[in-house]
Scaffold this active site. Structure first.
Site, short mmCIF file in Angstrom:
data_model
loop_
_atom_site.label_atom_id
_atom_site.label_comp_id
_atom_site.label_asym_id
_atom_site.label_seq_id
_atom_site.Cartn_x
_atom_site.Cartn_y
_atom_site.Cartn_z
N GLU A 86 0.85 -1.20 0.00
CA GLU A 86 0.00 0.00 0.00
C GLU A 86 0.88 1.25 0.00
OE1 GLU A 86 -3.37 -0.14 2.69
OE2 GLU A 86 -3.44 2.05 2.73
N LYS A 283 -7.57 -1.50 11.12
CA LYS A 283 -6.96 -1.91 9.84
C LYS A 283 -5.72 -1.05 9.59
CE LYS A 283 -6.31 -1.84 5.21
NZ LYS A 283 -5.40 -0.97 4.46
N ASP A 299 4.19 -14.56 11.00
CA ASP A 299 2.92 -14.99 10.41
C ASP A 299 1.87 -13.88 10.57
OD1 ASP A 299 0.44 -16.15 9.97
OD2 ASP A 299 0.90 -18.01 11.00
N HIS A 396 -2.35 10.18 0.64
CA HIS A 396 -2.54 8.86 0.05
C HIS A 396 -2.43 8.94 -1.47
CE1 HIS A 396 -3.84 4.74 0.21
NE2 HIS A 396 -4.68 4.99 -0.78
C1 MEV Z 1 -5.90 2.83 4.95
O1 MEV Z 1 -5.19 1.66 4.59
C2 MEV Z 1 -5.96 2.95 6.44
C3 MEV Z 1 -6.80 4.11 6.97
O2 MEV Z 1 -8.12 4.06 6.44
C4 MEV Z 1 -6.81 3.96 8.47
C5 MEV Z 1 -7.78 4.88 9.19
O3 MEV Z 1 -8.79 5.32 8.60
O4 MEV Z 1 -7.52 5.13 10.38
C6 MEV Z 1 -6.21 5.44 6.56
#
Ligand code: MEV
Length: 442
Positions: A86, A283, A299, A396
């Site tokens: 990513e 996530k 792992d 991003h």
């Molecule tokens: C993207 O991989 C992860 C985010 O969505 C985490 C978040 O919103 O805290 C940027």
């Protein structure tokens, strides 16, 4: 086209596997073979090593391997190895590391390192009778029967910590567990734990068969269902934290320190109470954790499963990180349950894993737990910092720009143009296409 099942695929040579796939699924188009071959390593020995990691290997699947420098962790300055595809993860980690470097860096505490495993069995017997048998006979026999298996681990300071009998019969008829806790020192310990548990299953069966207190009917009812470690290790846990005066937060986005601290805490609280947000929040944390987990040959499915089970331990899925802003101090921390190793598995085999561990100064498993928790905390700090100020897309999409341009077949010169073009603009897919067409006169 209807495909035919294949017999003995695993026994075919690599070339025959590829030939079969190309004729069966890819219309005999040999260009697909070139794609696979491009990713073979020129070093035959290294290629063979990779092929032997897994079954039916026909090529290698590369991942970018990046470095996030400037992590001050418990007073040591580290450069973190991160394997992740990513675009913005390594950049976000590096930015967060830099933010905290002059504020004392990250501090960590190992809270516990206990791993767990179970023998799950069905036994139609009075609970008190089984408990008596467990306390006065079986438990000792379980330790004795695993002495050979645990000998090396005991020499290294680990082994089986305890074994308990757990009565689960109110939840499922006649269901009991032998629940064992382990210290696996510097290894993740999956093979060690599973070997001990499989021996528990055998010993349980044998001891019940030989015990005269059980009737024939009771003996015949015993079924060992399975012996397996648990990837949920709520007592193998590390805390990583950062703190500073709210006055020292100094975010460069233009909002005041107080507003930054207030909004940040609101964002964490929302993740604590709202599972939809908590899932995305966690996530993002795992973006940072997994990248180091993969780079160090551990792992990531296990670390993911454990983190999410822990996040739901109180019956509602919640945030793994927490924040307070009391008495003018901003404090942000994570409690991360994570079971990883620095010996065994891929650690001594994969050359890049060896590199990662050397880069980190050959950490112990506990030090590696700390580094991973820091990586997750840093990643969460970076994401929340963007979310409450500029929004996530700015950073991003800037990182994703090269992916979009590569997809469109942009030349190096065109890529340079775009980097300058978007220097002070937010990248959007639409804007890239628009500018690309303008540039090519379309
Ligand atoms: C993207 O991989 C992860 C985010 O969505 C985490 C978040 O919103 O805290 C940027």
């Amino acid at each position: 086209m209807n495909h035919q099942p294949v017999e003995g695929f695993s026994k075919l040579s690599k070339q025959r596997k590829i030939d079969w796939l190309i004729s069966e699924y890819l219309n005999n188009d040999r260009s697909y073979e070139q794609i696979l071959q491009q990713y073979w390593n020129n070093n035959a020995e290294l290629q063979k090593l990779h092929e032997e990691f897994s079954e039916n290997t026909i090529s290698n699947f590369y991942m970018p391997y990046g470095i996030a420098p400037n992590f001050l962790i418990d007073g040591k300055l580290l450069a973190l190895p991160m394997a992740v595809e990513e675009s913005s993860v390594v950049a976000a980690a590096s930015k967060a590391a830099k933010f905290w470097i002059d504020k004392g860096g990250f501090k960590t505490t190992i809270i516990n390192t206990e791993k767990l495993g179970h023998t799950h069995f069905i036994f139609n017997v009075e609970s008190h009778k089984l408990l008596h048998f467990f306390n006065f006979r079986l438990k000792k026999k379980l330790f004795e029967a695993t002495e050979d298996i645990t000998a090396n681990m005991r020499k290294r300071g680990g082994g089986i910590l305890d074994i308990k009998l757990i009565d689960k019969t109110t939840e499922m008829p006649n269901y009991y567990q032998l629940k064992a806790s382990f210290d696996t020192v510097d290894s993740m310990g999956a093979n060690f734990i599973n070997s001990c548990l499989e021996q528990f299953g055998k010993t349980l069966k044998q001891e019940v068969a030989e015990n005269e207190d059980f009737s024939e009917e009771e003996k015949n009812s015993l079924q060992i269902v399975m012996n397996i470690l648990s990837n949920f290790t709520p007592d193998c846990i590390v805390r990583a934290e950062v703190s500073c005066k709210i006055d020292d937060l100094k975010d460069d986005s233009g909002i005041s320190n107080e507003e930054f601290a207030w909004k940040f805490k609101q964002a964490v609280t929302i993740a604590e109470i709202e599972p939809f947000r908590a899932t995305t929040h966690n996530k993002g944390i795992m973006n940072g954790v997994d990248a180091v987990v993969i780079a160090t040959g551990n792992d990531f499915r296990a670390t993911e499963a454990c983190a999410h089970a822990y996040a739901a331990r109180n019956g509602r899925y919640s945030s793994l990180t927490h924040c307070t802003t009391d008495n003018g101090i901003f404090r942000f921390w994570i409690d991360l349950p994570i079971s990883v190793g620095v010996v065994g598995g891929l650690t001594n085999l994969h050359p890049l894993v060896k590199f990662s561990l050397a880069l980190l100064g050959k950490p112990s498993a506990q030090e590696l737990m700390s580094i991973m928790a820091v990586s997750g905390l840093a990643q969460n700090f970076g994401a929340l910092r963007s979310l409450i100020t500029t929004g996530i897309q700015k950073g991003h999409m800037k990182m994703h720009l090269l992916n979009i341009l590569n997809q469109m077949g942009a030349t190096e010169e065109e890529k340079q143009h775009f980097v300058t073009y978007f220097k002070d603009k937010t990248v959007s897919h639409h804007e890239v296409i628009h500018e690309f067409n303008r540039l090519r006169g379309q």
